[in-house]
Motif scaffolding. Structure first.
Motif, mmCIF file in Angstrom:
data_model
loop_
_atom_site.group_PDB
_atom_site.id
_atom_site.type_symbol
_atom_site.label_atom_id
_atom_site.label_comp_id
_atom_site.label_asym_id
_atom_site.label_seq_id
_atom_site.Cartn_x
_atom_site.Cartn_y
_atom_site.Cartn_z
ATOM 1 N N LEU A 87 -9.761 -4.898 -4.659
ATOM 2 C CA LEU A 87 -10.537 -4.689 -5.882
ATOM 3 C C LEU A 87 -11.813 -5.521 -5.875
ATOM 4 O O LEU A 87 -12.910 -5.024 -6.187
ATOM 5 C CB LEU A 87 -9.678 -5.046 -7.099
ATOM 6 N N ILE A 88 -11.688 -6.812 -5.502
ATOM 7 C CA ILE A 88 -12.866 -7.687 -5.523
ATOM 8 C C ILE A 88 -13.858 -7.282 -4.438
ATOM 9 O O ILE A 88 -15.076 -7.295 -4.641
ATOM 10 C CB ILE A 88 -12.426 -9.160 -5.364
ATOM 11 N N LEU A 89 -13.370 -6.867 -3.267
ATOM 12 C CA LEU A 89 -14.273 -6.403 -2.216
ATOM 13 C C LEU A 89 -14.981 -5.118 -2.628
ATOM 14 O O LEU A 89 -16.159 -4.906 -2.321
ATOM 15 C CB LEU A 89 -13.492 -6.177 -0.920
ATOM 16 N N LYS A 90 -14.267 -4.251 -3.337
ATOM 17 C CA LYS A 90 -14.860 -2.988 -3.761
ATOM 18 C C LYS A 90 -15.930 -3.205 -4.824
ATOM 19 O O LYS A 90 -17.007 -2.601 -4.782
ATOM 20 C CB LYS A 90 -13.774 -2.062 -4.285
ATOM 21 N N GLU A 91 -15.616 -4.060 -5.800
ATOM 22 C CA GLU A 91 -16.572 -4.293 -6.884
ATOM 23 C C GLU A 91 -17.689 -5.226 -6.463
ATOM 24 O O GLU A 91 -18.744 -5.278 -7.095
ATOM 25 C CB GLU A 91 -15.845 -4.855 -8.107
ATOM 26 N N GLY A 92 -17.459 -6.009 -5.408
ATOM 27 C CA GLY A 92 -18.500 -6.911 -4.904
ATOM 28 C C GLY A 92 -18.659 -8.129 -5.786
ATOM 29 O O GLY A 92 -17.966 -8.344 -6.772
ATOM 30 N N GLY A 93 -19.649 -8.942 -5.447
ATOM 31 C CA GLY A 93 -19.921 -10.168 -6.179
ATOM 32 C C GLY A 93 -21.326 -10.611 -5.901
ATOM 33 O O GLY A 93 -22.062 -9.976 -5.144
ATOM 34 N N ASN A 147 2.477 -13.721 9.572
ATOM 35 C CA ASN A 147 2.831 -12.754 10.608
ATOM 36 C C ASN A 147 2.681 -11.308 10.162
ATOM 37 O O ASN A 147 2.956 -10.387 10.939
ATOM 38 C CB ASN A 147 4.275 -12.996 11.071
ATOM 39 N N SER A 148 2.272 -11.097 8.917
ATOM 40 C CA SER A 148 2.101 -9.726 8.428
ATOM 41 C C SER A 148 0.761 -9.169 8.891
ATOM 42 O O SER A 148 -0.235 -9.905 8.963
ATOM 43 C CB SER A 148 2.159 -9.703 6.896
ATOM 44 N N PRO A 149 0.708 -7.873 9.195
ATOM 45 C CA PRO A 149 -0.595 -7.281 9.535
ATOM 46 C C PRO A 149 -1.532 -7.343 8.336
ATOM 47 O O PRO A 149 -1.094 -7.361 7.185
ATOM 48 C CB PRO A 149 -0.235 -5.835 9.901
ATOM 49 N N GLY A 150 -2.806 -7.380 8.611
ATOM 50 C CA GLY A 150 -3.780 -7.504 7.547
ATOM 51 C C GLY A 150 -3.806 -6.292 6.645
ATOM 52 O O GLY A 150 -3.349 -5.204 7.007
ATOM 53 N N PRO A 151 -4.341 -6.447 5.436
ATOM 54 C CA PRO A 151 -4.410 -5.323 4.504
ATOM 55 C C PRO A 151 -5.406 -4.277 4.978
ATOM 56 O O PRO A 151 -6.343 -4.570 5.727
ATOM 57 C CB PRO A 151 -4.872 -5.986 3.203
ATOM 58 N N VAL A 152 -5.213 -3.056 4.515
ATOM 59 C CA VAL A 152 -6.164 -1.984 4.785
ATOM 60 C C VAL A 152 -7.305 -2.126 3.795
ATOM 61 O O VAL A 152 -7.116 -2.013 2.585
ATOM 62 C CB VAL A 152 -5.494 -0.601 4.644
ATOM 63 N N LEU A 153 -8.503 -2.425 4.296
ATOM 64 C CA LEU A 153 -9.641 -2.667 3.434
ATOM 65 C C LEU A 153 -10.405 -1.380 3.191
ATOM 66 O O LEU A 153 -10.302 -0.420 3.974
ATOM 67 C CB LEU A 153 -10.561 -3.718 4.071
ATOM 68 N N PRO A 154 -11.224 -1.288 2.138
ATOM 69 C CA PRO A 154 -12.036 -0.102 1.899
ATOM 70 C C PRO A 154 -13.042 0.085 3.023
ATOM 71 O O PRO A 154 -13.540 -0.869 3.616
ATOM 72 C CB PRO A 154 -12.725 -0.406 0.560
ATOM 73 N N LEU A 155 -13.343 1.328 3.332
ATOM 74 C CA LEU A 155 -14.282 1.608 4.412
ATOM 75 C C LEU A 155 -15.681 1.143 4.070
ATOM 76 O O LEU A 155 -16.460 0.783 4.947
ATOM 77 C CB LEU A 155 -14.285 3.122 4.720
ATOM 78 N N THR A 156 -16.045 1.169 2.797
ATOM 79 C CA THR A 156 -17.341 0.665 2.351
ATOM 80 C C THR A 156 -17.096 -0.333 1.264
ATOM 81 O O THR A 156 -16.247 -0.137 0.393
ATOM 82 C CB THR A 156 -18.227 1.799 1.810
ATOM 83 N N ALA A 157 -17.813 -1.396 1.307
ATOM 84 C CA ALA A 157 -17.637 -2.456 0.311
ATOM 85 C C ALA A 157 -18.972 -3.062 0.018
ATOM 86 O O ALA A 157 -19.845 -3.140 0.884
ATOM 87 C CB ALA A 157 -16.671 -3.526 0.820
ATOM 88 N N ALA A 158 -19.139 -3.479 -1.215
ATOM 89 C CA ALA A 158 -20.367 -4.169 -1.587
ATOM 90 C C ALA A 158 -20.416 -5.500 -0.875
ATOM 91 O O ALA A 158 -19.385 -6.083 -0.548
ATOM 92 C CB ALA A 158 -20.413 -4.363 -3.100
ATOM 93 N N PRO A 159 -21.636 -5.998 -0.591
ATOM 94 C CA PRO A 159 -21.731 -7.308 0.070
ATOM 95 C C PRO A 159 -20.988 -8.369 -0.721
ATOM 96 O O PRO A 159 -21.095 -8.441 -1.942
ATOM 97 C CB PRO A 159 -23.239 -7.572 0.104
ATOM 98 N N ALA A 160 -20.238 -9.191 -0.041
ATOM 99 C CA ALA A 160 -19.465 -10.242 -0.713
ATOM 100 C C ALA A 160 -19.546 -11.510 0.095
ATOM 101 O O ALA A 160 -19.532 -11.480 1.318
ATOM 102 C CB ALA A 160 -18.005 -9.818 -0.869
ATOM 103 N N VAL A 161 -19.616 -12.607 -0.603
ATOM 104 C CA VAL A 161 -19.678 -13.905 0.057
ATOM 105 C C VAL A 161 -18.279 -14.423 0.273
ATOM 106 O O VAL A 161 -17.441 -14.360 -0.624
ATOM 107 C CB VAL A 161 -20.483 -14.904 -0.798
ATOM 108 N N VAL A 162 -17.986 -14.913 1.437
ATOM 109 C CA VAL A 162 -16.677 -15.481 1.739
ATOM 110 C C VAL A 162 -16.809 -16.980 1.833
ATOM 111 O O VAL A 162 -17.554 -17.489 2.657
ATOM 112 C CB VAL A 162 -16.118 -14.915 3.062
ATOM 113 N N GLU A 163 -16.101 -17.691 0.986
ATOM 114 C CA GLU A 163 -16.081 -19.151 1.038
ATOM 115 C C GLU A 163 -14.640 -19.571 1.294
ATOM 116 O O GLU A 163 -13.849 -19.758 0.381
ATOM 117 C CB GLU A 163 -16.552 -19.729 -0.300
ATOM 118 N N PRO A 164 -14.211 -19.638 2.558
ATOM 119 C CA PRO A 164 -12.802 -19.845 2.859
ATOM 120 C C PRO A 164 -12.294 -21.182 2.357
ATOM 121 O O PRO A 164 -12.997 -22.179 2.390
ATOM 122 C CB PRO A 164 -12.746 -19.791 4.391
ATOM 123 N N LEU A 165 -11.070 -21.142 1.936
ATOM 124 C CA LEU A 165 -10.410 -22.357 1.473
ATOM 125 C C LEU A 165 -9.306 -22.730 2.446
ATOM 126 O O LEU A 165 -9.180 -22.178 3.524
ATOM 127 C CB LEU A 165 -9.826 -22.124 0.081
#
Length: 695
Positions: free
Chosen positions: A636-642, A676-694
């Protein structure tokens, strides 16, 4: 050439200063006519510490605690002297209550209430037979104890003082060296194996060391060095060390993940790692930190994209914090070194773990032991039972913070008793032929110097202090000399009884042992994760992080090298990362749009359910519902962007913004719970989003 081996120089110097302080206190006490000047001498041995700052800081708290205990004794003895058991019960409850509260504060401040507890017992119990003189007794005890504290403080502060800054600076340097080694392990080239190899126990030792540094830093404001004028910079350094711990742990996790997915061929990643390796090889110069290229925004097409960007951003943050730490430590050593304003003042103090159940049981055990000793004293008519009651209170208080204090109480009691025969030889065979203070000091000095030389020893220090206490108290040097063998034996029997009662009631009323302490700490970690998931107000990240790191340090100290605790050992740093992730999600939820708020709130409710059911010492169990909530919120957050902005400082950093981007915490939470779980299936297109890893 040294007359003694170099390793003996500092202990012998400390011994000489301590014995000098003891004789100074005794001489002044005799000169002014104090009734029991040996209390001043005994106190000087008890409060002396090899570090001048530690002696001075504890001295202030001890004086305050002694005064408070004396005031309480003066207040209750005249009122309750006609009902001895009620008076004993009130004093026992005072001792237990003061002990309980003091155990909730693991800093030097705890001495205040602990001393207030057993000082009241030391003053009140001997005053039962002479209640009209309780005020004079209280004034005399306070004066004698304060005299010993002042004598020790002045001696260790004025004559070749040993600064807290020396061992603390060495510990900080060692900690940064270990952190840099961990970073080097995380940026090894693909040709060298790629994935980190550092053992979990080595990583956890950083948590132990940072808490030790924080506790030692409490004494810096009272130190004799220039560090006392830069306590703000020291605390700012400790804050960054706290944030570095989960950052490095998370960086190691991301490195393992991208190594597993064969992502090490990324040229930008290789360039960042090479620059970091060169920086570490150059000694991590603070003003020449490498520039790690980090994208301002991303369009993730896969889970791999998020992990790789997370690694690069985290690497930049670790380098920034390590450079800050190096710059702060360089400034502490040489105030002429430049220092940015952000490193001159801290945001918050370290909050330490509090174990209320342990504190309550220790207080109850102390109260019951004192009441039992008082009952034996009162109903048997034992003339010297007051001393036994007072010593029972002392023994119960001194070692209450330990998981299993019984062996230490017994060793301490044996050491006190070992000093008694030695005192008897002096009292009946040597001192009758001594008629001058100087001669008495010269005669006693060799024995006291030998005992005091072992006080700084990490393993034998407690027994050496106890032997000095037993020796000085049994001598009971006063203005007039009247040796009485029957009184000598009778009064010292009370110490044996006090040891037996303190150990017996502690064993009967407390759950003891390292396993019990580990179980309590794991339950506390579990409760904290539930609390962080359910709190309505976003918690302070520095306070939450400090508390969980302290719990991790306590857990690591107790696990030691026991292979049976390996699961708990591997899990400890994971709990640190989980805590800061939950705090970050709470802050992001408060600042997010309505749809994202609902998704994050649903995730936090599911996380609280998950943490209520799990065992922190076991691997995280699979949970499809919680994993689905994390993936849904992330999509949801990747789709809506930030908002597109440069990557901020890591959340939890003193200068970081209060509202972090939720993507960072969701990536970290998913990796920590379901590695150990496979990663989530992400949307094919997403608004630009900043990643600030914790973490």
């Amino acid at each position: 050439m040294f007359l003694f081996p170099k390793a003996w120089v500092q202990p012998l110097l400390f011994s000489a200063k301590t014995v000098a302080a003891g004789f100074l206190a005794l001489w002044i006490g005799l000169w002014v006519g104090l009734p029991f000047p040996f209390w001043a001498m005994t106190t000087a041995f008890i409060v002396s510490n090899p570090l001048a700052g530690a002696t001075r800081s504890k001295a202030i708290y001890r004086v305050i605690g002694t005064f408070v205990g004396a005031v309480f004794a003066v207040a209750v003895v005249p009122v309750l002297v006609d009902t001895p058991m009620i008076l004993s019960t009130v004093l026992a409850l005072w001792v237990g209550g003061c002990l309980t509260v003091s155990l909730l504060d693991r800093s030097a401040r705890s001495y205040t209430l602990m001393l207030a507890g057993y000082t009241a017992a030391i003053i009140a119990f001997p005053s039962v037979n002479q209640p009209y003189a309780v005020f004079d007794t209280a004034v005399a005890r306070v004066t004698e104890i304060t005299l010993g504290i002042v004598a020790a403080t002045l001696t260790h502060s004025l004559f070749l003082p040993q600064s807290v800054a020396v061992p603390l600076g060495a510990r900080l340097e060692r900690w940064l060296g270990d952190a840099e080694a961990w970073l080097a392990d995380c940026v090894r080239s693909a040709d060298d194996g790629g994935a980190p190899r550092r053992a979990p126990r080595e990583q956890q030792q950083l948590a132990v060391d940072v808490v030790d540094c924080a506790l030692m830093a409490i004494h810096v404001p009272y130190d004799t060095s220039h560090w006392r004028e830069m306590t703000g910079t020291l605390r700012a350094l400790l804050e960054r060390m706290l944030v570095l711990l989960p950052l490095l742990s998370g960086l190691s996790d991301r490195r393992s993940a991208i190594a597993t997915e064969d992502a090490c061929a990324d040229p930008d990643l290789e360039s960042a790692q090479a620059a970091t390796r060169a920086w570490i090889a150059a000694g991590c110069p603070a003003l020449d930190r490498p520039a790690i290229a980090v994208p301002e925004s991303i369009r993730p097409q896969s889970w791999h994209d998020l992990l790789a960007t997370s690694y690069r951003v985290r690497l930049a943050q670790v380098v920034t914090l390590l450079a800050d730490c190096r710059q702060a430590l360089d400034h502490l050593r040489d105030p002429r070194q430049p220092l940015p304003a952000s490193l001159r003042s801290p945001r918050a103090a370290l909050r330490l773990h509090q174990d209320l159940g342990h504190a309550l049981m220790a207080g109850i055990a102390a109260s019951v032991a004192v009441i039992a000793c008082c009952a034996l004293w009162i109903y048997s008519g034992w003339a010297d039972g007051a001393g036994a009651a007072a010593m029972t209170a002392v023994f119960c208080c001194l070692f209450a913070a330990m998981d299993n204090p019984i062996p230490v109480i017994l060793r301490f009691g044996v050491a006190i008793c070992a000093g008694v025969p030695l005192a008897g030889i002096y009292l009946f065979e040597v001192l009758p032929y001594v008629h001058d203070f100087t001669v008495m000091a010269l005669v006693m000095a060799p024995t006291l110097l030998a005992i005091a030389a072992f006080i700084p020893h990490p393993r034998l220090g407690g027994q050496a202090t106890a032997m000095a206490m037993g020796f000085c108290s049994a001598l009971a040097i006063q203005e007039s000399f009247h040796p009485d063998f029957e009184r000598f034996v009778n009064s010292n029997i009370g110490q044996v009884l006090a040891v037996v009662l303190a150990a017996g009631f502690t064993a009967g009323l407390r759950n003891l042992g390292t396993d019990v302490a580990i179980a309590r700490l794991l339950r506390a970690l579990q409760r904290d994760l539930v609390r962080l998931s359910t709190t309505a107000t976003p918690p302070d990240p520095a306070l939450a992080l400090g508390r969980v790191i302290d719990q991790t340090a306590l857990l690591t100290q107790r696990l030691g090298a026991d292979p049976a605790g390996s699961l708990a050992a591997q899990a400890a740093l994971r709990e640190v990362r989980l805590a800061i992730n939950l705090v970050a999600i709470q802050h992001a939820r408060a600042a997010a749009p309505l749809r994202q708020q609902r998704a994050l709130a649903s995730l936090l409710r599911e996380a609280a359910r998950y943490f209520r059911a799990w065992r922190p010492d076991a691997p995280p169990p699979a949970d499809a519902r919680l994993q689905h909530r994390i993936d849904r919120a992330l999509r949801l957050i990747l789709k809506e962007g930030g908002p597109v902005r440069p990557p901020p400082l890591p959340f939890g950093h003193p200068d970081a913004p209060d509202a972090p981007h939720a993507i960072a915490a969701l990536i970290a939470l998913r990796r920590n719970l379901f590695p150990n779980s496979p990663g989530p299936v992400l949307p094919l297109t997403a608004a630009p989003a900043v990643v600030e890893p914790l973490a």
